[in-house]
Write a protein that holds these residues in place. Structure first.
Motif, PDB file in Angstrom:
ATOM      1  N   SER A 278       0.837  -1.202   0.000  1.00  0.00           N
ATOM      2  CA  SER A 278       0.000   0.000   0.000  1.00  0.00           C
ATOM      3  C   SER A 278       0.871   1.250   0.000  1.00  0.00           C
ATOM      4  O   SER A 278       0.403   2.351  -0.272  1.00  0.00           O
ATOM      5  CB  SER A 278      -0.923   0.000   1.215  1.00  0.00           C
ATOM      6  OG  SER A 278      -0.171   0.253   2.395  1.00  0.00           O
ATOM      7  N   LYS A 279       2.145   1.080   0.301  1.00  0.00           N
ATOM      8  CA  LYS A 279       3.048   2.232   0.388  1.00  0.00           C
ATOM      9  C   LYS A 279       4.146   2.220  -0.667  1.00  0.00           C
ATOM     10  O   LYS A 279       4.868   3.203  -0.829  1.00  0.00           O
ATOM     11  CB  LYS A 279       3.691   2.283   1.782  1.00  0.00           C
ATOM     12  CG  LYS A 279       2.670   2.371   2.901  1.00  0.00           C
ATOM     13  CD  LYS A 279       3.260   2.995   4.138  1.00  0.00           C
ATOM     14  CE  LYS A 279       2.158   3.365   5.118  1.00  0.00           C
ATOM     15  NZ  LYS A 279       2.622   4.259   6.157  1.00  0.00           N
ATOM     16  N   VAL A 280       4.309   1.094  -1.342  1.00  0.00           N
ATOM     17  CA  VAL A 280       5.292   0.995  -2.427  1.00  0.00           C
ATOM     18  C   VAL A 280       4.654   0.175  -3.536  1.00  0.00           C
ATOM     19  O   VAL A 280       3.922  -0.785  -3.251  1.00  0.00           O
ATOM     20  CB  VAL A 280       6.572   0.256  -1.958  1.00  0.00           C
ATOM     21  CG1 VAL A 280       7.647   0.330  -3.024  1.00  0.00           C
ATOM     22  CG2 VAL A 280       7.083   0.818  -0.662  1.00  0.00           C
ATOM     23  N   GLY A 281       4.906   0.551  -4.791  1.00  0.00           N
ATOM     24  CA  GLY A 281       4.319  -0.159  -5.914  1.00  0.00           C
ATOM     25  C   GLY A 281       5.097  -1.409  -6.280  1.00  0.00           C
ATOM     26  O   GLY A 281       6.060  -1.797  -5.603  1.00  0.00           O
ATOM     27  N   MET A 282       4.662  -2.043  -7.376  1.00  0.00           N
ATOM     28  CA  MET A 282       5.283  -3.290  -7.827  1.00  0.00           C
ATOM     29  C   MET A 282       5.823  -3.173  -9.246  1.00  0.00           C
ATOM     30  O   MET A 282       6.226  -4.174  -9.839  1.00  0.00           O
ATOM     31  CB  MET A 282       4.236  -4.420  -7.816  1.00  0.00           C
ATOM     32  CG  MET A 282       3.581  -4.674  -6.478  1.00  0.00           C
ATOM     33  SD  MET A 282       2.411  -6.052  -6.645  1.00  0.00           S
ATOM     34  CE  MET A 282       1.747  -6.124  -4.966  1.00  0.00           C
ATOM     35  N   GLU A 283       5.808  -1.969  -9.800  1.00  0.00           N
ATOM     36  CA  GLU A 283       6.114  -1.843 -11.225  1.00  0.00           C
ATOM     37  C   GLU A 283       7.512  -1.280 -11.474  1.00  0.00           C
ATOM     38  O   GLU A 283       7.966  -0.388 -10.756  1.00  0.00           O
ATOM     39  CB  GLU A 283       5.096  -0.917 -11.896  1.00  0.00           C
ATOM     40  CG  GLU A 283       3.658  -1.382 -11.775  1.00  0.00           C
ATOM     41  CD  GLU A 283       3.446  -2.794 -12.295  1.00  0.00           C
ATOM     42  OE1 GLU A 283       4.038  -3.126 -13.336  1.00  0.00           O
ATOM     43  OE2 GLU A 283       2.711  -3.568 -11.656  1.00  0.00           O
ATOM     44  N   PRO A 284       8.187  -1.767 -12.509  1.00  0.00           N
ATOM     45  CA  PRO A 284       9.430  -1.131 -12.960  1.00  0.00           C
ATOM     46  C   PRO A 284       9.149   0.323 -13.311  1.00  0.00           C
ATOM     47  O   PRO A 284       8.037   0.651 -13.748  1.00  0.00           O
ATOM     48  CB  PRO A 284       9.813  -1.907 -14.218  1.00  0.00           C
ATOM     49  CG  PRO A 284       8.902  -3.066 -14.316  1.00  0.00           C
ATOM     50  CD  PRO A 284       7.769  -2.886 -13.369  1.00  0.00           C
ATOM     51  N   SER A 285      10.144   1.192 -13.129  1.00  0.00           N
ATOM     52  CA  SER A 285       9.857   2.621 -13.326  1.00  0.00           C
ATOM     53  C   SER A 285      10.396   3.206 -14.610  1.00  0.00           C
ATOM     54  O   SER A 285       9.941   4.231 -15.072  1.00  0.00           O
ATOM     55  CB  SER A 285      10.418   3.420 -12.153  1.00  0.00           C
ATOM     56  OG  SER A 285      11.810   3.619 -12.326  1.00  0.00           O
ATOM     57  N   GLY A 286      11.408   2.593 -15.203  1.00  0.00           N
ATOM     58  CA  GLY A 286      11.987   3.200 -16.402  1.00  0.00           C
ATOM     59  C   GLY A 286      12.825   4.428 -16.132  1.00  0.00           C
ATOM     60  O   GLY A 286      13.333   5.046 -17.053  1.00  0.00           O
ATOM     61  N   ASP A 287      12.953   4.804 -14.874  1.00  0.00           N
ATOM     62  CA  ASP A 287      13.765   5.977 -14.525  1.00  0.00           C
ATOM     63  C   ASP A 287      14.983   5.560 -13.704  1.00  0.00           C
ATOM     64  O   ASP A 287      15.012   4.483 -13.128  1.00  0.00           O
ATOM     65  CB  ASP A 287      12.940   6.982 -13.713  1.00  0.00           C
ATOM     66  CG  ASP A 287      11.773   7.532 -14.501  1.00  0.00           C
ATOM     67  OD1 ASP A 287      11.964   7.813 -15.702  1.00  0.00           O
ATOM     68  OD2 ASP A 287      10.697   7.674 -13.929  1.00  0.00           O
ATOM     69  N   PRO A 288      15.988   6.428 -13.621  1.00  0.00           N
ATOM     70  CA  PRO A 288      17.165   6.098 -12.807  1.00  0.00           C
ATOM     71  C   PRO A 288      16.796   5.830 -11.346  1.00  0.00           C
ATOM     72  O   PRO A 288      15.764   6.288 -10.865  1.00  0.00           O
ATOM     73  CB  PRO A 288      18.045   7.350 -12.933  1.00  0.00           C
ATOM     74  CG  PRO A 288      17.629   7.972 -14.215  1.00  0.00           C
ATOM     75  CD  PRO A 288      16.146   7.697 -14.333  1.00  0.00           C
ATOM     76  N   PHE A 289      17.676   5.100 -10.647  1.00  0.00           N
ATOM     77  CA  PHE A 289      17.371   4.642  -9.289  1.00  0.00           C
ATOM     78  C   PHE A 289      17.134   5.778  -8.310  1.00  0.00           C
ATOM     79  O   PHE A 289      16.415   5.627  -7.338  1.00  0.00           O
ATOM     80  CB  PHE A 289      18.508   3.750  -8.756  1.00  0.00           C
ATOM     81  CG  PHE A 289      19.787   4.497  -8.484  1.00  0.00           C
ATOM     82  CD1 PHE A 289      20.652   4.793  -9.516  1.00  0.00           C
ATOM     83  CD2 PHE A 289      20.120   4.912  -7.203  1.00  0.00           C
ATOM     84  CE1 PHE A 289      21.829   5.482  -9.274  1.00  0.00           C
ATOM     85  CE2 PHE A 289      21.287   5.604  -6.960  1.00  0.00           C
ATOM     86  CZ  PHE A 289      22.141   5.892  -7.994  1.00  0.00           C
ATOM     87  N   ASN A 290      17.742   6.930  -8.580  1.00  0.00           N
ATOM     88  CA  ASN A 290      17.600   8.022  -7.612  1.00  0.00           C
ATOM     89  C   ASN A 290      16.644   9.107  -8.110  1.00  0.00           C
ATOM     90  O   ASN A 290      16.699  10.245  -7.687  1.00  0.00           O
ATOM     91  CB  ASN A 290      18.976   8.622  -7.294  1.00  0.00           C
ATOM     92  CG  ASN A 290      19.636   9.186  -8.528  1.00  0.00           C
ATOM     93  OD1 ASN A 290      19.071   9.116  -9.617  1.00  0.00           O
ATOM     94  ND2 ASN A 290      20.805   9.750  -8.354  1.00  0.00           N
ATOM     95  N   SER A 291      15.757   8.718  -9.015  1.00  0.00           N
ATOM     96  CA  SER A 291      14.839   9.690  -9.601  1.00  0.00           C
ATOM     97  C   SER A 291      13.760  10.117  -8.611  1.00  0.00           C
ATOM     98  O   SER A 291      13.292   9.339  -7.795  1.00  0.00           O
ATOM     99  CB  SER A 291      14.181   9.083 -10.832  1.00  0.00           C
ATOM    100  OG  SER A 291      13.306  10.013 -11.420  1.00  0.00           O
ATOM    101  N   ILE A 292      13.373  11.369  -8.715  1.00  0.00           N
ATOM    102  CA  ILE A 292      12.321  11.924  -7.868  1.00  0.00           C
ATOM    103  C   ILE A 292      11.056  12.161  -8.676  1.00  0.00           C
ATOM    104  O   ILE A 292       9.955  12.174  -8.173  1.00  0.00           O
ATOM    105  CB  ILE A 292      12.811  13.274  -7.266  1.00  0.00           C
ATOM    106  CG1 ILE A 292      13.691  13.021  -6.047  1.00  0.00           C
ATOM    107  CG2 ILE A 292      11.654  14.170  -6.891  1.00  0.00           C
ATOM    108  CD1 ILE A 292      14.101  14.267  -5.308  1.00  0.00           C
TER     109      ILE A 292
END
Lengths: 305, 305, 305, 305
Positions: free
Chosen positions: B82-96
């Motif tokens: 409920s607080k973190v998703g399950m999907e790949p983001s396609g963005d760098p690891f430190n992206s905001i």
């Protein structure tokens, strides 16, 4: 003039019901939604007031162009604009996104939070106390009001709830745009936003900018012509959050609004105007205040365009 | 097996010159670019090592799937996701960025920094000391190595330079995703990243996940089958930063890498693998380590696809 | 097996009411929301069906991994992946944004529309007729069904309403990623999406990929092992739109869904599965179809993780 | 005045070497990088020229405020601004991104390509020929030059290379912002951009806008005061691409530039100015032209701020 202002206030007070007072800072939520006041000062120092002109409110984002002027005086234009851009951003005032997607990652302009925090970090002083003194003195000088003070309750309220601004500040630090103690910089920034003013204070600051930096009450120069011009330019291109373009078309007066409900306006060579109406529209501008300014602008043909 | 590993290490050591050790944390910059080591453990607990297998290095992002497992044990799957998703983001690891553009603003997954900070904030304990104890004990349990400790120099180095993570954490707090003392949460997170390991530790953790959570040395259950599966899934979809897709195609083994140069791999029902090579490519993965894994995967037909 | 499938279909049919048939293409809106069917084929070519297994529907995005396989056969892996990436994107399937914000501006992967259009543009043939012939023949070969044809009504419906895909294609052309006659490329793409199939066709294609490219009915090789593996990898990392991560955790089977309601699954070395359920959830996946697959996966322990 | 202009042109011609002519449209690449010319017209219709004032060049984006004026006359302000916004975007002129990330997906303003294409699509006429006639007649009327024509070579060049504008237009259609035949709309848009002008034409259009819509040569009203004001406002907030903010600070004159090298300026109640210098800076503005305007603005104190 006084009669016209009375009429305009009367006609527009009903629109206060279309918005709401800001609630993201608990102290701001205590504002009275129905309040609406205005003050107009011309280049001969004639002062006209109407409505709830005696209310005190915190300056919030209206402080941004003022601290910009001080930062330029302290650091020079070139230094300041090596760390903050000059372009409207098209994003909300508290957006972080462009700091990541656009390189170099300097804030787009000094009117969004990211830019304003950088500006505040550039105000000179040997410690935070001296910086606050210098800042307060400059606000007092420009408003010709030596009694301006920080509202401690609002300041504390902002400090406690300011995590988004903390995020922005730490991101700016990690990108090398600002340096030093973040909590100290934010402390100064929160105090700057919590300076307490009336519409007359805003009108007088606007009038002194309208006169290109000359104190209209005594002819003394406060800021250079170039700084006064620069400040007014930002008030047009990004003074009313992401409604700046629409406001420029409909009102056409350099203006800066804040979530405390205040708007400071500066009509070059003509007028300074201060408005207060804490009922805000969705973009964060005083909903009735904008209508008051539209009416004043049309009646007096004040658009600069 | 040992002979094959020796050959693979020998063949790939030259590629260490194509990358560089991480420098954003001063302590990491002290790593030896030429190091390359590997450890493989099968389901019968046979252990094979080659190259610089005796080096100690900090676990960094390889800790993310491990702390995820602990957070699910502490809070249940539903609460965690409920607080973190399950999907790949396609963005760098430190992206905001996506925290701002996509609503609700929960982090895309537990493998990017934003998600990992949320996960760390969910580890239970009456205070930070107890949380750290519980975390360390869990890492020790999964690696069957009771001597695991935090590297204090690296931890301090991360703490001092961690402003981007501070920005992420304050943004998460302002969005209501995490709560409480941010500096305390980050302190625990920086310690988690600074746990010191060897390739054998990584291989053993990978092997115990490959066995669906059963300690292969003694048959005791450490985590549930469902948690072991969940963790391995994230290692495939987002374990190798924004090169996860390419790695899945070319290697096809659930793996998690860290900027310390380590990679932990878990081949379901077959093997755990630990690799160390601190010379990183542009995406932050061990440049020679990836080649070692590709060779092992091809030789032993380990791709899960 | 048949009995289990019947039970699973029966248990999950009620969930069709939680979604809706796609409406953005008028022809798709004519689908029957209550339909739900499944077909499973094992490596010994045993075929099991249940529910509305006899329905014909258009393949839509399920065609993407298939045309990817053909494009790699036609151009080689290196050429193909110089024009399309291998990474999950974290954005919706029809997103344009990353083409602008991330450089080089090649599409993130072949499963989003932008990538799939590039893939279709790489299929060889002296003119569009020959390209369509070659494509249809490949789909027929992989499904062992020589009667596959394009549904002309759906094709025309897609062509008329395909302006967003036109926008994507022209942007790709302006960036130099694709070349030639855009309307011709889109015509082929719309026909590809309008190929009409049954769950058995999908199951057989999945089974032939599960066998690493060997036709399980006669032992002939259709595609190389590497291509079969590559295709299945994309089905895991980005096969279920922006719910791929969650599906991988809950089901763990390489799968590709389409807005026509179909899902093709490929369990390496074990099974091919085809599902049809045109009632879609908000992310565009068959709402009851996902539940059917979850049940099958759990009953038969099919997760690859 | 003539003498001052000569001096300013002479002083700034050297800066033409700091930029380059546009090359994205092959026809534009044929321009002469060293050209620099200016024309100034005051409210008494006095006309002053200097430098290469006799060059013909295509109007390009300088046409955007003019076609906006015609679209408002044709449709009313409310209709126009229901389909195009009023805010600066902070993104490059040919950006697509905000159409996807910000809802409703109307273009931010009429000065970026997406907005300008919508504006062109709103010009009335029973067919494209009549629309072109009406448009050309309006440009001729405002410039008091009945000989204005489309440069066919540039128009064809734009049409052939206009795929990014096609992408924008199809995206706008798929979002329901524009309707009808896209290639027809783009054809009109490309012709609009290819209208051939001189600096005198631009100066006269600027002068007639400076007089709030009155033809200064004969006192006849061409557009309403409100339209003239609206147009000038956009010229300030987004007239110089993503250098509009900096230009407003440094020059302070409502201005619109184009990649053909032209800039049209309108100083309310004072002057119209046309500048031509096809050597462009990285943001697409005439590099020497901006310096010419800065000098003129300072010498004559023309900033509106």
């Amino acid at each position: 003039m006084k009669y016209i202002l009375d009429e305009i206030i009367e006609n527009n007070r009903k629109y206060t019901s279309e918005g709401n007072v800001a609630t993201y800072i608990p102290e701001l939520a205590k504002g009275n939604r129905d309040d609406l006041g205005v003050c107009v000062i011309d280049m001969e120092n004639n002062t006209y007031k109407s409505g709830d002109y005696d209310r005190k409110f915190t300056i919030q984002s209206v402080s941004k162009p003022i601290s910009l002027a001080l930062a330029i005086m302290d650091n020079g234009k070139e230094n300041v604009f090596s760390k903050v851009g000059m372009e409207p951003s098209g994003d909300p005032f508290n957006s972080i996104m462009k700091l990541e997607t656009v390189k170099p990652s300097i804030p787009y302009n000094p009117m969004i939070n990211a830019g304003a925090i950088v500006i505040t970090s550039m105000i000179k002083g040997k410690d935070n106390d001296e910086k606050l003194d210098r800042m307060l003195n400059f606000f007092r000088r420009l408003s010709c009001n030596p009694t301006l003070e920080v509202n401690k309750d609002v300041y504390m309220s902002e400090k406690i709830t300011g995590d988004r601004n903390r995020a922005i500040a730490y991101l700016l630090k990690s990108e090398g745009i600002i340096d030093g103690d973040i909590e100290g910089i934010l402390d100064l920034y929160f105090k700057q936003c919590a300076i307490e003013v009336t519409v007359e204070d805003l009108a007088r600051m606007g009038a002194n900018l309208a006169s290109y930096g000359i104190d209209i009450s005594n002819g003394e120069r406060i800021v250079s012509e170039d700084i006064a011009r620069t400040v007014k330019t930002f008030m047009v291109t990004c003074g009313m959050y992401d409604a700046s373009g629409e406001f420029a078309i409909n009102v056409g007066i350099p203006s800066k609004s804040g979530v405390g409900g205040g708007i400071m306006c500066s009509v070059p060579k003509k007028l300074g105007i201060g408005v207060f109406g804490p009922s805000l529209d969705k973009k964060g501008n005083s909903v009735a205040g904008i209508r008051v300014l539209k009416d004043i602008s049309r009646r007096a043909s004040l658009s600069i365009f």
